[in-house]
Write a protein that holds these residues in place. Structure first.
Motif, mmCIF file in Angstrom:
data_model
loop_
_atom_site.group_PDB
_atom_site.id
_atom_site.type_symbol
_atom_site.label_atom_id
_atom_site.label_comp_id
_atom_site.label_asym_id
_atom_site.label_seq_id
_atom_site.Cartn_x
_atom_site.Cartn_y
_atom_site.Cartn_z
ATOM 1 N N PHE A 117 -7.581 8.354 14.398
ATOM 2 C CA PHE A 117 -8.792 8.895 14.085
ATOM 3 C C PHE A 117 -8.555 9.770 13.126
ATOM 4 O O PHE A 117 -9.744 10.341 13.380
ATOM 5 C CB PHE A 117 -9.842 8.550 15.067
ATOM 6 N N ASP A 118 -7.562 10.577 12.188
ATOM 7 C CA ASP A 118 -7.466 11.397 11.281
ATOM 8 C C ASP A 118 -8.840 11.039 10.399
ATOM 9 O O ASP A 118 -8.919 10.118 10.624
ATOM 10 C CB ASP A 118 -6.046 11.514 10.867
ATOM 11 N N LEU A 119 -9.174 12.736 10.276
ATOM 12 C CA LEU A 119 -10.585 12.513 9.023
ATOM 13 C C LEU A 119 -10.098 11.033 8.351
ATOM 14 O O LEU A 119 -10.467 10.732 7.202
ATOM 15 C CB LEU A 119 -10.391 14.074 8.760
ATOM 16 N N ALA A 120 -8.657 11.781 7.971
ATOM 17 C CA ALA A 120 -8.560 11.175 6.373
ATOM 18 C C ALA A 120 -7.331 9.549 6.857
ATOM 19 O O ALA A 120 -6.724 9.469 7.205
ATOM 20 C CB ALA A 120 -7.251 12.043 5.672
ATOM 21 N N SER A 121 -7.910 8.728 6.303
ATOM 22 C CA SER A 121 -6.844 6.866 6.452
ATOM 23 C C SER A 121 -5.059 7.546 5.626
ATOM 24 O O SER A 121 -5.117 8.043 4.840
ATOM 25 C CB SER A 121 -7.832 6.171 5.702
ATOM 26 N N PRO A 122 -4.553 6.709 6.995
ATOM 27 C CA PRO A 122 -3.563 6.543 6.175
ATOM 28 C C PRO A 122 -3.075 6.079 5.019
ATOM 29 O O PRO A 122 -2.568 7.260 3.800
ATOM 30 C CB PRO A 122 -3.077 5.472 7.227
ATOM 31 N N ARG A 123 -4.177 5.619 4.120
ATOM 32 C CA ARG A 123 -3.790 5.009 2.692
ATOM 33 C C ARG A 123 -4.154 6.546 1.843
ATOM 34 O O ARG A 123 -3.437 6.433 1.139
ATOM 35 C CB ARG A 123 -5.219 4.075 2.683
ATOM 36 N N VAL A 124 -5.120 7.576 2.674
ATOM 37 C CA VAL A 124 -5.977 8.482 1.751
ATOM 38 C C VAL A 124 -4.562 9.219 2.219
ATOM 39 O O VAL A 124 -4.301 9.983 0.692
ATOM 40 C CB VAL A 124 -6.654 9.229 2.553
ATOM 41 N N LEU A 125 -3.497 9.711 3.520
ATOM 42 C CA LEU A 125 -2.515 10.084 2.908
ATOM 43 C C LEU A 125 -1.993 9.738 2.341
ATOM 44 O O LEU A 125 -0.934 10.975 1.544
ATOM 45 C CB LEU A 125 -2.180 10.578 4.123
ATOM 46 N N THR A 126 -1.726 8.360 2.721
ATOM 47 C CA THR A 126 -0.470 8.275 1.416
ATOM 48 C C THR A 126 -0.289 8.574 0.208
ATOM 49 O O THR A 126 0.364 8.807 -0.588
ATOM 50 C CB THR A 126 0.270 6.550 1.658
ATOM 51 N N GLN A 127 -1.082 8.358 -0.421
ATOM 52 C CA GLN A 127 -1.978 8.922 -2.186
ATOM 53 C C GLN A 127 -2.335 10.012 -2.193
ATOM 54 O O GLN A 127 -1.362 10.261 -3.291
ATOM 55 C CB GLN A 127 -3.332 8.230 -2.345
ATOM 56 N N LYS A 139 7.320 6.806 3.884
ATOM 57 C CA LYS A 139 6.349 5.636 4.840
ATOM 58 C C LYS A 139 5.044 6.268 6.327
ATOM 59 O O LYS A 139 6.031 6.809 6.537
ATOM 60 C CB LYS A 139 7.116 4.671 5.722
ATOM 61 N N VAL A 140 4.232 5.796 5.537
ATOM 62 C CA VAL A 140 2.877 6.816 6.395
ATOM 63 C C VAL A 140 2.915 5.200 7.350
ATOM 64 O O VAL A 140 2.790 4.335 7.311
ATOM 65 C CB VAL A 140 2.203 6.883 6.176
#
Length: 387
Positions: A117-127, A139-140
């Motif tokens: 439930f972080d503000l940034a999704s794994p996709r956003v953090l990966t990018q 890998k995230v």
């Protein structure tokens, strides 16, 4: 802890009705005073490209166009870190320091654990990581906070109740089973030495983890009087000579970890804490209960911790005597916060060169600079060659 769970319940309920608008169970500022997006990709500069030196083992997939790096490659050094919105700036600086000083930076694989439930999704953090480190192998993973939230008891500081602090307990389950060894690193540290030296330290005998030990610390203060007065509980250390160690830097044998079901052993102590208060801190005491007195002692140079200072605003710490390979800003104060506030501690200037954040506050001209004299006897002199 009640407030934390209430936020979680409200967020989950709101998510079911209005999914796009749920911002997570932690209250995190998403925009700065100028209205700019805190997690915008333009906020971090791209790191320099670091290449392997001579003698580095060749990756199995190297040169094979179109193949993604596999975490099962035996040539890799595995590093696990948590990744979240609140500490993203520290995480980026930590990664930068690791690859900058590595003799074989292309042989390092990062495993980033992100809260569900972080503000940034794994996709956003990966990018974000990819845009900052285009060639990084990583890998995230998503850490489901409900895995541990019912085991967490209230602590002396609310920040210690963050479920992501407990992600290290579950690395044996989260990471691919082919990963049999990993270095766990906190997000508020810097390496000023080659990570491969730490990776190659052996874990002898039955040792499951390796970490710098601090046997001069008062070990009894990490547990309550109720713990020490209970004859059954206090006997857990009867056949061991436990020393304090900081869980922010650990070498972990995941084969022994999984075989010994150490995740469950830690959870057992957390369940005990829910019934009878035996410690006051967060994720550290269960590790001490399970591993205290049975840790591979690593040289202190690999965790010069406590640089964040005590839980007193404005307090600064100096280094312990001796050489330094890793600086750790554990404690309440973080270098990026103090630098932006123009109230840095002297050692915060050592963190600043690794900071890739673009919109940094300019340190006031009247702030003292860190000067190294050839005649100085300061322990800082022992690692200036690394910087």
């Amino acid at each position: 802890m009640v407030g934390f769970r209430l936020k979680a319940a409200v967020c989950l309920l709101f998510y079911l009705v209005f999914p796009p608008f749920c911002l997570g169970i932690r209250s995190i500022r998403t925009r700065d005073i100028d209205g700019r997006d805190v997690l915008g990709f333009d906020r971090f500069a791209e790191a320099p490209e670091y290449r392997n030196g001579r003698g580095c083992q060749v990756s199995a997939n190297e040169g094979e166009f179109g193949l993604k790096p596999s975490s099962c490659d035996p040539s890799l050094v595995h590093i696990a870190m948590t990744l979240d919105s609140e500490y993203i700036r520290g995480s980026i600086a930590a990664v930068h320091s690791v690859i900058k000083h590595a003799s074989c930076p292309e042989n390092i694989f990062f495993h980033f654990i992100s809260a569900e439930f972080d503000l940034a999704s794994p996709r956003v953090l990966t990018q974000l990581v990819r845009s900052t480190f285009p060639s990084l192998k990583f890998k995230v993973y998503i850490f489901r906070e409900d895995t541990v939230i019912n085991l967490i008891s209230s602590s002396i500081r609310e920040a210690l109740e963050n479920p992501l602090n407990y992600a290290r307990n579950y690395l044996g389950d989260i990471l691919d089973t082919c990963v049999d060894r990993v270095i766990y690193l906190d997000s508020d540290l810097l390496l000023v030495d080659d990570i491969h030296k730490l990776w190659n330290i052996p874990l002898t005998g039955s040792k499951v983890i390796g970490a710098p030990e601090y046997c001069h610390a008062n070990f009894t203060k990490y547990f309550t009087d109720d713990f020490w007065s209970d004859p059954l509980l206090s006997r857990v250390f009867g056949s061991r000579k436990p020393c304090y160690f900081n869980t922010g830097v650990m070498v972990m044998d995941l084969v022994k970890w999984r075989e010994g079901n150490y995740r469950r052993r830690i959870e057992n102590w957390m369940e005990m804490q829910r019934k009878k208060r035996i410690y006051e801190l967060g994720s550290l005491p269960p590790f001490l209960l399970v591993f205290g007195g049975n840790v591979e002692a690593i040289d202190h140079r690999w965790n010069q911790h406590g640089l964040g200072g005590d839980n007193v605003k404005g307090s600064c710490r100096s280094l312990h005597p001796g050489p330094v390979s890793l600086l750790h800003w554990s404690g309440k104060g973080k270098p990026w916060v103090r630098l932006d506030a123009r109230k840095p501690c002297p050692l915060d200037y050592l963190w600043e060169p690794y900071d890739l954040y673009k919109h940094k506050s300019i340190v006031a001209k009247d702030q003292p600079s860190l000067v190294f004299s050839s005649s100085s006897s300061s322990p800082l002199m022992e690692f200036t060659s690394y910087l």
